[in-house]
Design a protein around this motif. Structure first.
Motif, PDB file in Angstrom:
ATOM      1  N   PHE A 105       0.848  -1.194   0.000  1.00 27.66           N
ATOM      2  CA  PHE A 105       0.000   0.000   0.000  1.00 27.66           C
ATOM      3  C   PHE A 105       0.884   1.244   0.000  1.00 27.66           C
ATOM      4  CE2 PHE A 105      -2.388   3.190   2.637  1.00 27.66           C
ATOM      5  CZ  PHE A 105      -3.271   3.565   1.626  1.00 27.66           C
ATOM      6  N   VAL A 106       0.564   2.142  -0.918  1.00 25.03           N
ATOM      7  CA  VAL A 106       1.275   3.419  -0.968  1.00 25.03           C
ATOM      8  C   VAL A 106       0.257   4.503  -0.633  1.00 25.03           C
ATOM      9  CG1 VAL A 106       2.571   5.027  -2.403  1.00 25.03           C
ATOM     10  CG2 VAL A 106       2.868   2.575  -2.722  1.00 25.03           C
ATOM     11  N   SER A 107       0.390   5.076   0.545  1.00 26.47           N
ATOM     12  CA  SER A 107      -0.593   6.076   0.946  1.00 26.47           C
ATOM     13  C   SER A 107      -0.331   7.391   0.212  1.00 26.47           C
ATOM     14  CB  SER A 107      -0.546   6.289   2.455  1.00 26.47           C
ATOM     15  OG  SER A 107       0.687   6.844   2.830  1.00 26.47           O
ATOM     16  N   ASN A 108      -1.340   8.228   0.138  1.00 26.27           N
ATOM     17  CA  ASN A 108      -1.237   9.384  -0.759  1.00 26.27           C
ATOM     18  C   ASN A 108      -0.134  10.369  -0.357  1.00 26.27           C
ATOM     19  OD1 ASN A 108      -2.425  10.540   1.429  1.00 26.27           O
ATOM     20  ND2 ASN A 108      -4.464  10.715   0.506  1.00 26.27           N
ATOM     21  N   HIS A 109       0.244  10.366   0.905  1.00 24.29           N
ATOM     22  CA  HIS A 109       1.317  11.296   1.249  1.00 24.29           C
ATOM     23  C   HIS A 109       2.688  10.758   0.878  1.00 24.29           C
ATOM     24  CE1 HIS A 109       1.949   8.730   4.683  1.00 24.29           C
ATOM     25  NE2 HIS A 109       2.964   9.456   5.071  1.00 24.29           N
ATOM     26  N   LEU A 110       2.715   9.528   0.404  1.00 25.99           N
ATOM     27  CA  LEU A 110       3.972   8.976  -0.080  1.00 25.99           C
ATOM     28  C   LEU A 110       4.007   8.939  -1.608  1.00 25.99           C
ATOM     29  CD1 LEU A 110       4.462   6.145   2.548  1.00 25.99           C
ATOM     30  CD2 LEU A 110       5.698   8.304   2.375  1.00 25.99           C
ATOM     31  N   ILE A 111       3.035   9.618  -2.182  1.00 23.51           N
ATOM     32  CA  ILE A 111       3.019   9.840  -3.624  1.00 23.51           C
ATOM     33  C   ILE A 111       3.516  11.266  -3.829  1.00 23.51           C
ATOM     34  CG2 ILE A 111       1.506  10.036  -5.648  1.00 23.51           C
ATOM     35  CD1 ILE A 111      -0.357   8.008  -4.225  1.00 23.51           C
ATOM     36  N   PRO A 112       4.344  11.500  -4.833  1.00 21.18           N
ATOM     37  CA  PRO A 112       4.883  12.856  -5.008  1.00 21.18           C
ATOM     38  C   PRO A 112       3.794  13.926  -4.968  1.00 21.18           C
ATOM     39  CG  PRO A 112       5.907  11.363  -6.552  1.00 21.18           C
ATOM     40  CD  PRO A 112       4.867  10.566  -5.830  1.00 21.18           C
ATOM     41  N   GLY A 171       4.682   1.125   1.019  1.00 21.42           N
ATOM     42  CA  GLY A 171       5.719   1.566   0.096  1.00 21.42           C
ATOM     43  C   GLY A 171       5.638   3.055  -0.155  1.00 21.42           C
ATOM     44  N   THR A 172       6.669   3.559  -0.792  1.00 19.61           N
ATOM     45  CA  THR A 172       6.676   4.967  -1.183  1.00 19.61           C
ATOM     46  C   THR A 172       7.185   5.084  -2.613  1.00 19.61           C
ATOM     47  OG1 THR A 172       7.589   7.144  -0.721  1.00 19.61           O
ATOM     48  CG2 THR A 172       8.995   5.290  -0.228  1.00 19.61           C
ATOM     49  N   ILE A 173       6.662   6.084  -3.318  1.00 19.42           N
ATOM     50  CA  ILE A 173       7.249   6.388  -4.623  1.00 19.42           C
ATOM     51  C   ILE A 173       7.773   7.822  -4.606  1.00 19.42           C
ATOM     52  CG2 ILE A 173       5.873   4.742  -5.933  1.00 19.42           C
ATOM     53  CD1 ILE A 173       4.106   7.085  -6.819  1.00 19.42           C
ATOM     54  N   LYS A 174       7.936   8.319  -3.380  1.00 22.44           N
ATOM     55  CA  LYS A 174       8.380   9.707  -3.234  1.00 22.44           C
ATOM     56  C   LYS A 174       9.878   9.739  -3.024  1.00 22.44           C
ATOM     57  CE  LYS A 174       6.303  13.657  -0.914  1.00 22.44           C
ATOM     58  NZ  LYS A 174       5.520  14.009   0.275  1.00 22.44           N
ATOM     59  N   ASP A 175      10.608   9.339  -4.015  1.00 22.28           N
ATOM     60  CA  ASP A 175      12.050   9.346  -3.908  1.00 22.28           C
ATOM     61  C   ASP A 175      12.610   9.265  -5.320  1.00 22.28           C
ATOM     62  OD1 ASP A 175      14.534   9.381  -2.773  1.00 22.28           O
ATOM     63  OD2 ASP A 175      14.066   7.841  -1.293  1.00 22.28           O
ATOM     64  N   ASP A 176      13.895   9.505  -5.431  1.00 21.94           N
ATOM     65  CA  ASP A 176      14.503   9.502  -6.760  1.00 21.94           C
ATOM     66  C   ASP A 176      14.310   8.157  -7.440  1.00 21.94           C
ATOM     67  OD1 ASP A 176      15.293  12.003  -6.187  1.00 21.94           O
ATOM     68  OD2 ASP A 176      17.329  11.469  -5.602  1.00 21.94           O
ATOM     69  N   PHE A 177      14.016   8.198  -8.696  1.00 23.34           N
ATOM     70  CA  PHE A 177      13.915   7.021  -9.565  1.00 23.34           C
ATOM     71  C   PHE A 177      12.773   6.093  -9.200  1.00 23.34           C
ATOM     72  CE2 PHE A 177      18.426   8.203  -9.280  1.00 23.34           C
ATOM     73  CZ  PHE A 177      18.554   8.735 -10.541  1.00 23.34           C
ATOM     74  N   LEU A 219      11.413  16.707   6.016  1.00 23.54           N
ATOM     75  CA  LEU A 219      10.768  17.708   5.165  1.00 23.54           C
ATOM     76  C   LEU A 219       9.737  17.062   4.257  1.00 23.54           C
ATOM     77  CD1 LEU A 219      13.299  20.256   3.671  1.00 23.54           C
ATOM     78  CD2 LEU A 219      11.084  20.720   4.688  1.00 23.54           C
ATOM     79  N   ASP A 220      10.131  15.979   3.656  1.00 20.89           N
ATOM     80  CA  ASP A 220       9.261  15.359   2.659  1.00 20.89           C
ATOM     81  C   ASP A 220       8.256  14.417   3.289  1.00 20.89           C
ATOM     82  OD1 ASP A 220      10.953  16.665   1.109  1.00 20.89           O
ATOM     83  OD2 ASP A 220      11.890  14.936   0.164  1.00 20.89           O
ATOM     84  N   ASN A 221       8.314  14.289   4.589  1.00 19.07           N
ATOM     85  CA  ASN A 221       7.410  13.351   5.211  1.00 19.07           C
ATOM     86  C   ASN A 221       7.701  11.955   4.713  1.00 19.07           C
ATOM     87  OD1 ASN A 221       5.515  13.282   7.112  1.00 19.07           O
ATOM     88  ND2 ASN A 221       3.965  14.362   5.925  1.00 19.07           N
ATOM     89  N   ARG A 222       8.896  11.735   4.362  1.00 20.92           N
ATOM     90  CA  ARG A 222       9.247  10.492   3.722  1.00 20.92           C
ATOM     91  C   ARG A 222       9.397   9.406   4.773  1.00 20.92           C
ATOM     92  NH1 ARG A 222      14.152  11.369  -0.212  1.00 20.92           N
ATOM     93  NH2 ARG A 222      12.817  12.824  -1.269  1.00 20.92           N
ATOM     94  N   ASN A 223       9.192   8.213   4.332  1.00 22.10           N
ATOM     95  CA  ASN A 223       9.448   7.061   5.195  1.00 22.10           C
ATOM     96  C   ASN A 223       8.648   7.099   6.488  1.00 22.10           C
ATOM     97  OD1 ASN A 223      11.217   6.454   3.227  1.00 22.10           O
ATOM     98  ND2 ASN A 223      13.036   7.002   4.401  1.00 22.10           N
ATOM     99  N   THR A 224       7.527   7.767   6.448  1.00 23.76           N
ATOM    100  CA  THR A 224       6.680   7.717   7.627  1.00 23.76           C
ATOM    101  C   THR A 224       5.435   6.916   7.282  1.00 23.76           C
ATOM    102  OG1 THR A 224       5.725   9.813   6.942  1.00 23.76           O
ATOM    103  CG2 THR A 224       7.449   9.903   8.592  1.00 23.76           C
ATOM    104  N   ILE A 225       5.061   6.074   8.194  1.00 23.27           N
ATOM    105  CA  ILE A 225       3.868   5.255   7.989  1.00 23.27           C
ATOM    106  C   ILE A 225       2.652   6.108   8.357  1.00 23.27           C
ATOM    107  CG2 ILE A 225       2.723   3.111   8.611  1.00 23.27           C
ATOM    108  CD1 ILE A 225       5.379   2.529   7.376  1.00 23.27           C
TER     109      ILE A 225
END
Ligand SMILES: [Zn+2]
Lengths: 177, 468
Positions: free
Chosen positions: A107-114, A160-166, B152-158
């Motif tokens: 699951f990729v939640s919306n805040h982990l989408i760019p 999962g996240t897609i908010k990262d390079d590549f 900053l990016d809220n990254r890697n947070t569940i």
């Protein structure tokens, strides 16, 4: 990540299989029982690649079933935090999207989408960039990074996240259709 | 193999990360002594001027209590900047080390008589691990940046979800969403009351009105990141400069000793080429005085170094043109620079010019803490120097520098250690004013001074570089 490991299992065989093909029966049953299952410790059993050893059978009282300790080798798939996976999107909603990488659900939640991708509702809900060049919808293939796994005895669920390079869409079937 | 870029890296890193580190002792008797900030930097600086060094010697040179030094070194060992070795040593072992020391010091094999008396003692040695320092610094910067960026990016947070029903208010994490999915797959529903879940932070923002805080926090993080990049720019530049250079490698203590010894035997007295190579761009023409720069650096602690830097800055003859913020203590000067400058007069102008230049050329860095620190540092040094110069003047001519060094004040760390290089430095500083402006005599004088000092710690560097 895939691993090739040796596992053990006690197989119970019905007496009707006792005969010249006992071993074959045992292996066939092992595959049927084990492949596709998931254990929290080893991950998903993808395929059995070989049987290393079948121990002496032990007849169980009353039933006549015989228990064989079987040592076998199998390819297993176990997702890890931080791992990059390619997955197919199975569902999109406003909370995010679900994807599958083989047996693993992510699951990729919306805040982990760019941030530049907005949710669009409709027949084919999707996340799209403002210029429309990138779209995530059902059946899109995405590359994502696992940031968390929940491993139960019979199930592994990943965030999962897609908010990262590549990371992000690697092919978009909807774009060409 | 050149040490200089790596040494500068060490110095920059020291100031960036260890400037305000306080090495805590088990028992701090006096409150005033609790604050030993800056000591970490001093120790690292001192180590850049040495290779393997016995820790007691280092303590003596820095005028630190050996316990205090050991604590600092242990800290740096944990920080992976310093390698240490401990061994039980008889007089013979000490002799070997001293021989190695001496060997690297222009082939003068004399050992200290005093060391012969040594019993079996545990001795610790330490040395900078340049290759690792490079990695450690890079990793540290990477982690710093990543930490801020992730936040900053809220990254890697569940993601968390919350039931909007005030009577229920259950919380769920993104791991639960499979079970929480509504029939149409559009939303997540509370297991308890079937209400549609909201993302917890959004709700928090609405309910608690801390959206503003979040925004501010965001701003703050961004600011932090910007500042960090700005202030660490010199370090990044130096990292890039060092990137493709082979890191200086001294090997283990034993290997180093063996090598130093072998080198001494092989080269004998004709170590002119060693020195020219190892003088790392000091502009020497093959004169066996490679350690001039190194040795002088020792005086950094006594305050004379500032002048060296300054002179260095004022003279464009240095190998590399360095931005002003790069000019730090421990910079090597060409002999000409030193020789031509009348220390006392040049000093004041020079120092101010450095500061000015620094301000002008690098307005970004001007604001940075590092420069603030440096400025203060320079100012203090200059002041101290003036006193010193004055006293030196008074006693000058053929006077030995030791007497000088003791007169000014007890604050002059490192000056008093008689057998240390500090003496030499002073001598050199004096030389020009005495009138040895000619190149050869000057050098000769230095050589003699060198011979007088029996502890040749710094000189090793040179031969070793040539080796590696
Ligand atoms: Zn509820």
């Amino acid at each position: 990540m895939f691993f090739h490991i040796t596992l053990e299992r006690n197989m119970q065989l019905h007496p009707r299989h006792f005969g010249p093909h006992l071993r074959d029966k045992l292996v066939a049953k092992l595959m049927k029982d084990v492949e596709g299952t998931c254990s929290g410790r080893h991950g998903f059993v993808v395929a059995i690649t070989g049987v290393e050893d079948i121990g002496k059978g032990l007849i169980r009282e009353g039933t006549g079933f015989v228990t064989f300790p079987v040592k076998y080798q199998a390819v297993v798939f176990r997702p890890f935090k931080g791992e990059i996976l390619e997955a197919v999107v199975t569902m999109v909603n406003k909370m995010g999207f679900f994807a599958e990488a083989g047996p693993v659900q992510i699951f990729v939640s919306n805040h982990l989408i760019p941030d530049d991708m907005e949710f669009q509702s409709g027949d084919m809900p999707n996340y799209t960039t403002s210029d429309g060049s990138v779209k995530i919808q059902k059946d899109s293939e995405v590359r994502l990074k696992i940031i968390g796994t929940r491993v139960d005895a019979t199930e592994i669920f990943c965030i999962g996240t897609i908010k990262d390079d590549f990371l992000g869409v690697i092919n978009d079937p909807g774009a060409t259709a | 193999m050149s040490l200089e870029p790596f040494n500068r890296l060490v110095k920059l890193a020291a100031r960036a990360f260890y400037d305000d580190v306080t090495i805590k002792g088990d028992n701090q008797p006096k409150a005033g002594r609790g604050d030993n900030r800056g000591m970490a930097v001093i120790v690292l600086d001192a180590l850049t001027r040495r290779q393997w060094v016995r820790e007691e010697d280092l303590a003596k040179a820095l005028k630190l209590h050996s316990k205090q030094l050991r604590r600092t070194l242990r800290f740096f060992e944990e920080e992976k900047l310093v390698t240490r070795e401990h061994r039980k040593e008889s007089a013979k072992g000490a002799k070997i080390f001293n021989a190695a020391m001496a060997a690297t010091a222009d082939g003068q094999q004399g050992t200290k008589e005093g060391d012969e008396k040594m019993k079996m003692h545990m001795h610790s040695y330490c040395c900078l691990d340049y290759a690792q320092i490079y990695d450690v610094v890079r990793y540290r910067m990477h982690r710093m940046k990543k930490k801020i960026k992730d936040e900053l990016d809220n990254r890697n947070t569940i993601q968390e979800y919350i039931c909007p029903n005030s009577s229920c208010g259950r919380r769920y994490s993104a791991f639960d969403v499979l079970q929480l999915m509504s029939m149409d797959g559009e939303s997540f529903l509370c297991e308890n009351c079937k209400a549609e879940l909201t993302e917890s932070e959004k709700l928090a923002a609405e309910e608690l009105g801390d959206g503003d805080d979040r925004k501010r926090r965001h701003e703050k993080l961004k600011d932090m990141l910007r500042k960090m990049e700005e202030q660490l720019k010199p370090l990044v530049t130096q990292l890039n400069r060092v990137k493709d250079l082979p890191a200086p490698e001294f090997g283990t203590l034993l290997a180093w000793e063996a090598r130093a010894h072998a080198a001494a035997q092989a080269t004998g007295d004709s170590n002119a080429n060693d020195s020219s190579k190892s003088s790392q761009g000091q502009g020497y023409t093959g004169t066996p005085m490679p350690f001039l720069g190194e040795t002088r650096v020792e005086v950094a602690l006594s305050g004379l170094e500032a002048k060296e830097e300054i002179e260095h800055d004022t003279k464009p003859t240095s190998l590399k043109v360095l931005p002003p913020w790069m000019i730090k203590q421990g910079m090597n000067l060409t002999k000409e620079q030193r020789g031509e400058v009348n220390p006392q007069t040049k000093m004041e102008q020079g120092s101010s010019s450095v500061d000015d230049k620094k301000l002008n050329l690098d307005n970004e860095d001007e604001k940075s803490l590092q420069d603030e620190y440096l400025k203060a540092y320079y100012a203090a040094l200059v002041k101290r120097q003036e006193e010193q110069e004055a006293s030196q003047r008074a006693q000058q001519k053929t006077e030995l520098p030791e007497g000088v060094s003791e007169t000014p004040s007890e604050r002059q760390v490192g000056m008093k250690s008689k057998r240390e290089d500090g003496n030499d430095e002073i001598e050199w500083e004096e030389d020009p004013s005495i009138g040895n402006s000619g190149a050869e005599p000057y050098r000769l004088a230095d050589l003699n001074v060198e011979a007088d000092a029996s502890d040749h710690e710094d000189e090793e560097d040179d031969i070793d570089w040539e080796e590696g």
